[in-house]
Design a protein around this motif. Structure first.
Motif, PDB file in Angstrom:
ATOM      1  N   UNK A 172       0.854  -1.186   0.000  1.00 45.61           N
ATOM      2  CA  UNK A 172       0.000   0.000   0.000  1.00 45.61           C
ATOM      3  C   UNK A 172       0.890   1.237   0.000  1.00 45.61           C
ATOM      4  N   UNK A 173       0.572   2.159  -0.866  1.00 43.52           N
ATOM      5  CA  UNK A 173       1.264   3.441  -0.875  1.00 43.52           C
ATOM      6  C   UNK A 173       0.317   4.458  -1.480  1.00 43.52           C
ATOM      7  N   UNK A 174       0.830   5.576  -1.896  1.00 43.27           N
ATOM      8  CA  UNK A 174       0.002   6.567  -2.590  1.00 43.27           C
ATOM      9  C   UNK A 174       0.752   7.104  -3.797  1.00 43.27           C
ATOM     10  N   UNK A 175       0.019   7.722  -4.694  1.00 44.49           N
ATOM     11  CA  UNK A 175       0.632   8.264  -5.907  1.00 44.49           C
ATOM     12  C   UNK A 175       1.636   9.345  -5.517  1.00 44.49           C
ATOM     13  N   UNK A 176       2.897   9.229  -5.948  1.00 42.06           N
ATOM     14  CA  UNK A 176       3.902  10.233  -5.566  1.00 42.06           C
ATOM     15  C   UNK A 176       3.772  11.504  -6.398  1.00 42.06           C
ATOM     16  N   UNK A 177       4.264  12.605  -5.837  1.00 44.77           N
ATOM     17  CA  UNK A 177       4.323  13.851  -6.587  1.00 44.77           C
ATOM     18  C   UNK A 177       5.396  13.740  -7.664  1.00 44.77           C
ATOM     19  N   UNK A 178       5.127  14.196  -8.887  1.00 46.39           N
ATOM     20  CA  UNK A 178       6.158  14.117  -9.932  1.00 46.39           C
ATOM     21  C   UNK A 178       7.437  14.847  -9.556  1.00 46.39           C
ATOM     22  N   UNK A 179       7.316  15.981  -8.846  1.00 47.09           N
ATOM     23  CA  UNK A 179       8.493  16.796  -8.569  1.00 47.09           C
ATOM     24  C   UNK A 179       9.421  16.191  -7.518  1.00 47.09           C
ATOM     25  N   UNK A 180       9.106  14.982  -7.023  1.00 46.38           N
ATOM     26  CA  UNK A 180      10.045  14.264  -6.159  1.00 46.38           C
ATOM     27  C   UNK A 180      11.182  13.647  -6.967  1.00 46.38           C
ATOM     28  N   UNK A 181      11.017  13.551  -8.277  1.00 37.69           N
ATOM     29  CA  UNK A 181      12.051  12.996  -9.119  1.00 37.69           C
ATOM     30  C   UNK A 181      11.999  11.480  -9.214  1.00 37.69           C
ATOM     31  N   UNK A 182      13.054  10.916  -9.762  1.00 34.85           N
ATOM     32  CA  UNK A 182      13.120   9.474  -9.999  1.00 34.85           C
ATOM     33  C   UNK A 182      12.979   8.673  -8.705  1.00 34.85           C
ATOM     34  N   UNK A 183      13.582   9.154  -7.635  1.00 44.61           N
ATOM     35  CA  UNK A 183      13.524   8.416  -6.373  1.00 44.61           C
ATOM     36  C   UNK A 183      12.102   8.343  -5.835  1.00 44.61           C
ATOM     37  N   UNK A 184      11.365   9.428  -5.913  1.00 43.72           N
ATOM     38  CA  UNK A 184       9.978   9.420  -5.457  1.00 43.72           C
ATOM     39  C   UNK A 184       9.098   8.537  -6.317  1.00 43.72           C
ATOM     40  N   UNK A 185       9.390   8.502  -7.622  1.00 37.35           N
ATOM     41  CA  UNK A 185       8.577   7.719  -8.557  1.00 37.35           C
ATOM     42  C   UNK A 185       8.690   6.217  -8.302  1.00 37.35           C
ATOM     43  N   UNK A 186       9.714   5.789  -7.584  1.00 36.88           N
ATOM     44  CA  UNK A 186       9.900   4.356  -7.353  1.00 36.88           C
ATOM     45  C   UNK A 186       8.691   3.705  -6.689  1.00 36.88           C
ATOM     46  N   UNK A 187       7.962   4.437  -5.868  1.00 36.83           N
ATOM     47  CA  UNK A 187       6.771   3.874  -5.217  1.00 36.83           C
ATOM     48  C   UNK A 187       5.728   3.444  -6.246  1.00 36.83           C
ATOM     49  N   UNK A 188       5.544   4.261  -7.254  1.00 38.48           N
ATOM     50  CA  UNK A 188       4.593   3.913  -8.313  1.00 38.48           C
ATOM     51  C   UNK A 188       5.178   2.833  -9.222  1.00 38.48           C
ATOM     52  N   UNK A 189       6.455   2.915  -9.482  1.00 36.61           N
ATOM     53  CA  UNK A 189       7.118   1.957 -10.366  1.00 36.61           C
ATOM     54  C   UNK A 189       7.044   0.539  -9.809  1.00 36.61           C
ATOM     55  N   UNK A 190       7.337   0.371  -8.516  1.00 37.57           N
ATOM     56  CA  UNK A 190       7.329  -0.970  -7.937  1.00 37.57           C
ATOM     57  C   UNK A 190       5.919  -1.541  -7.907  1.00 37.57           C
ATOM     58  N   UNK A 191       4.937  -0.676  -7.709  1.00 33.69           N
ATOM     59  CA  UNK A 191       3.533  -1.108  -7.717  1.00 33.69           C
ATOM     60  C   UNK A 191       3.138  -1.611  -9.107  1.00 33.69           C
ATOM     61  N   UNK A 192       3.404  -0.807 -10.114  1.00 34.78           N
ATOM     62  CA  UNK A 192       3.023  -1.181 -11.479  1.00 34.78           C
ATOM     63  C   UNK A 192       3.752  -2.441 -11.936  1.00 34.78           C
ATOM     64  N   UNK A 193       5.049  -2.538 -11.637  1.00 32.06           N
ATOM     65  CA  UNK A 193       5.826  -3.689 -12.084  1.00 32.06           C
ATOM     66  C   UNK A 193       5.382  -4.978 -11.416  1.00 32.06           C
ATOM     67  N   UNK A 194       5.115  -4.915 -10.106  1.00 32.19           N
ATOM     68  CA  UNK A 194       4.797  -6.154  -9.405  1.00 32.19           C
ATOM     69  C   UNK A 194       3.349  -6.592  -9.597  1.00 32.19           C
ATOM     70  N   UNK A 195       2.484  -5.719 -10.031  1.00 32.77           N
ATOM     71  CA  UNK A 195       1.165  -6.181 -10.447  1.00 32.77           C
ATOM     72  C   UNK A 195       1.321  -7.125 -11.637  1.00 32.77           C
ATOM     73  N   UNK A 196       2.203  -6.755 -12.554  1.00 30.86           N
ATOM     74  CA  UNK A 196       2.461  -7.590 -13.730  1.00 30.86           C
ATOM     75  C   UNK A 196       3.264  -8.838 -13.361  1.00 30.86           C
ATOM     76  N   UNK A 197       4.303  -8.664 -12.573  1.00 30.05           N
ATOM     77  CA  UNK A 197       5.188  -9.776 -12.215  1.00 30.05           C
ATOM     78  C   UNK A 197       4.444 -10.847 -11.432  1.00 30.05           C
ATOM     79  N   UNK A 198       3.615 -10.438 -10.492  1.00 33.57           N
ATOM     80  CA  UNK A 198       2.876 -11.418  -9.683  1.00 33.57           C
ATOM     81  C   UNK A 198       1.912 -12.214 -10.553  1.00 33.57           C
ATOM     82  N   UNK A 199       1.288 -11.546 -11.523  1.00 37.43           N
ATOM     83  CA  UNK A 199       0.358 -12.241 -12.419  1.00 37.43           C
ATOM     84  C   UNK A 199       1.091 -13.228 -13.310  1.00 37.43           C
ATOM     85  N   UNK A 200       2.245 -12.827 -13.828  1.00 41.38           N
ATOM     86  CA  UNK A 200       3.036 -13.691 -14.707  1.00 41.38           C
ATOM     87  C   UNK A 200       3.576 -14.917 -13.991  1.00 41.38           C
TER      88      UNK A 200
END
Length: 634
Positions: A172-200
């Motif tokens: 569980x997390x929340x949508x990060x602010x874009x202006x946090x940069x690449x490091x902040x975006x990791x919260x959304x990235x790990x969520x999107x990637x593992x939704x796919x990875x877990x299904x596969x």
């Protein structure tokens, strides 16, 4: 004249702890921060949770130390109060978090308040770049602290177990602010990637960054205990905005280019700022994972030197080049249990990271830096008198002491007691309680929206049919959370109300929202707001049903033509009256309202979904409009 005092042998000092927590329970980490400092500090801590309402006649000179928590914005504090804090004889200590926005403004306000000590979550070696002594004339020193510590709740050994965990991967997390940069975006990235990875990989997952899916209190603990592993990333940011030079262009770009994903925004605006000042630290989630026995599966990172890869967590390379090794380790239950035991031993049982550490740090700072004026020593405050003052002046219903936080039952506490009892009852209702616990968020808010959905759903034939089909199908009940379906029906009702002139009219800088349109592609059905009356939209029930039967379509609502994203919001937000209450509705990161329930229902019932959508988009006769208004209680 001011002199330094040796306070190591004196009586406990009087410390006023200012926060904007009010009487709420909505931020558990803030509650822990305040409660545990009071509990473990050797000094006398007086809690004022209504800092924005503090009067200019408040006597700050009654205290030896003023400590200000991280959950308020300086600008909202009256300038006369800021001036009075500066003139106070007390030592001023400021706790800070989220130190990535308008840093020059923050320095200006701290200078106006005469802040002496800053407790920051950023690495100590970077403090001079954030908080310069020539900008904060009163600044004596800065200290690095964690974003959170092990609370009394999560230090309880009984929370730890390794059995009965039906979910392989949770998050569980929340949508990060874009202006946090690449490091902040990791919260959304790990969520999107593992939704796919877990299904596969055939793994059972429960992963979300939707605000309404967040869980709190006992529900959060139960969720952690139901998951074998939990995803995680470092907290922090890789871009710092000193004076609006990042936030303002990002906001303009998002207004001009709605639905832009992070990479588009980053390439257009953020690339030149990326890495200008990086702050990477651990998240308080780490303590919660370790406490409950959830194995940590996290992006590689420093994590403040507290946890180590393959000892406490399964590390994911940020380019996901080792994902096969990660999945293999994740499937190895014995190995996961070993990491969980290591984390529990080193982070929880060791006692190294509980709130005693923060209280000890604060006491040490006070002992080292406390100043007293050359005036006669005054008598210490009577805590009961202060608590009574807070209750009478601000309605503060909680009392903070060495035994924790306790509710003082009085007239002002009735709404809060009622809400807590209501939440507890709702969570434990047969069938409904299970749906509320699964959905997350505030049970009362969920129930308000759920009842509104049922009212309008049962009052409109096409929407009533959806509810009926969901109830009659075991497969639907298993695969489609009832909260998703009810939320979508409520959104359809709001569309219909807007289409027929009911409820609040959303206004853009150009014109009000007056109509709705729809466009259909091979994979999407997008309903969109229009600033003019749309009239006929060119679709019928049967045409839309035919399109839905061809392939899976994601059903979305686009509000960006008439609803603009605000500067400090990560997503679109609009409110709608629901009787005597108001419901908040947040979009996804892409600024669409994803109608997940309808999307899933369309796979098996395309005709019913088509009719439900068209019922919202077609003009209604006057008797139907009056009925809809009654059902929505507008």
């Amino acid at each position: 004249m001011i002199k330094k005092a040796n306070v190591s042998t004196t009586n406990p000092l009087d410390v006023i702890l200012l926060s904007s927590g009010l009487n709420g329970d909505y931020v558990p980490t803030l509650i822990d921060h305040v409660t545990e400092i009071v509990r473990f500090s050797k000094n006398n801590i007086y809690c004022h949770n209504f800092v924005y309402d503090i009067g200019i006649d408040f006597d700050f000179d009654s205290f030896d130390v003023i400590v200000i928590t991280h959950n308020f914005w300086f600008k909202n504090l009256h300038k006369d109060v800021r001036e009075k804090i500066k003139k106070s004889r007390a030592l001023k200590i400021q706790f800070l978090q989220d130190e990535f926005l308008y840093i020059d403004h923050v320095n200006k306000y701290m200078n106006e308040m005469g802040i002496n000590i800053i407790c920051s979550v950023t690495p100590k070696e970077t403090h001079e770049r954030y908080y310069k002594s020539d900008k904060i004339e009163s600044l004596i020193n800065t200290y690095e602290v964690f974003t959170g510590y092990v609370s009394s709740t999560f230090s309880n050994p009984s929370l730890f177990n390794l059995t009965d965990r039906p979910i392989d991967i949770g998050y569980r997390s929340r949508v990060p602010y874009p202006f946090l940069g690449k490091l902040g975006y990791e919260k959304q990235k790990i969520c999107e990637n593992f939704k796919r990875i877990s299904k596969e990989n055939g793994l059972v997952s429960n992963i979300s960054i939707h605000e309404e899916d967040r869980l709190y209190g006992k529900n959060w603990i139960k969720f952690l205990q139901s998951c074998r592993t939990q995803l995680g990333t470092a907290s922090g940011w890789s871009i710092v905005d000193f004076n609006g030079e990042v936030v303002e262009p990002v906001h303009r770009f998002r207004l001009e280019n709605p639905h832009s994903d992070f990479e588009t925004i980053w390439n257009a605006v953020l690339l030149e700022h990326e890495g200008n000042l990086v702050a990477e630290m651990l998240s308080p989630r780490i303590w919660e994972y370790a406490s409950t026995g959830s194995t940590m599966v996290m992006h590689e990172g420093k994590y403040s030197g507290v946890v180590y890869p393959w000892v406490h967590y399964i590390p994911i390379k940020k380019d996901y080049s080792n994902i096969n090794d990660v999945v293999s380790a994740l499937k190895d239950r014995k190995f996961c249990e070993k990491l969980s035991l290591n984390a529990h031993r080193d982070l929880i049982l060791s006692g190294r990271y509980d709130y005693r550490l923060l209280a000890k740090t604060l006491d040490s700072i006070i002992e080292e830096h406390c100043f007293v004026s050359q005036v006669p020593i005054r008598k210490s405050l009577v805590k009961e008198n202060f608590d009574n003052y807070m209750s009478k002046s601000h309605g503060q219903i909680y009392r903070y002491g060495k035994n924790g936080r306790k509710l003082k039952f009085e007239f002002g506490a009735i709404p809060y007691v009622y809400r807590h009892l209501s939440d507890a009852i709702l969570r434990n209702l047969p069938w409904i309680g299970s749906a509320i616990r699964q959905a997350g968020g505030s049970p009362t808010d969920r129930m308000t929206k759920g009842l509104a959905s049922l009212r309008v759903g049962m009052g409109q034939p096409a929407w009533r049919e959806l509810i009926k089909l969901w109830l009659l199908s075991r497969d639907n009940r298993r695969s489609i959370p009832v909260a998703w379906l009810l939320r979508d029906i409520l959104l359809l009702a709001i569309m219909a109300a807007q289409r027929n002139g009911l409820g609040p009219i959303l206004k853009s800088p150009d014109s009000p929202t007056k109509g709705l349109g729809m466009r259909v592609s091979s994979s999407q059905v997008i309903i969109y707001d229009m600033p003019i009356d749309s009239g006929e939209i060119g679709w019928t029930d049967s045409l839309l049903s035919d399109e839905l039967q061809k392939s899976q379509h994601f059903i979305l609502w686009d509000r960006t033509q008439c609803l603009k994203i605000r500067k400090f919001d990560a997503t679109l937000i609009f409110s709608w009256p629901l009787g005597r209450k108001t419901g908040l509705f947040r979009s996804e990161a892409d600024e669409y309202y994803h109608m997940r329930g309808l999307t899933l229902m369309a796979s098996s019932h395309p005709s019913a979904v088509a009719k439900a959508i068209m019922a919202a988009l077609k003009p209604m006769p006057s008797n139907r409009i009056a009925r809809l208004a009654k059902l929505l209680r507008i």
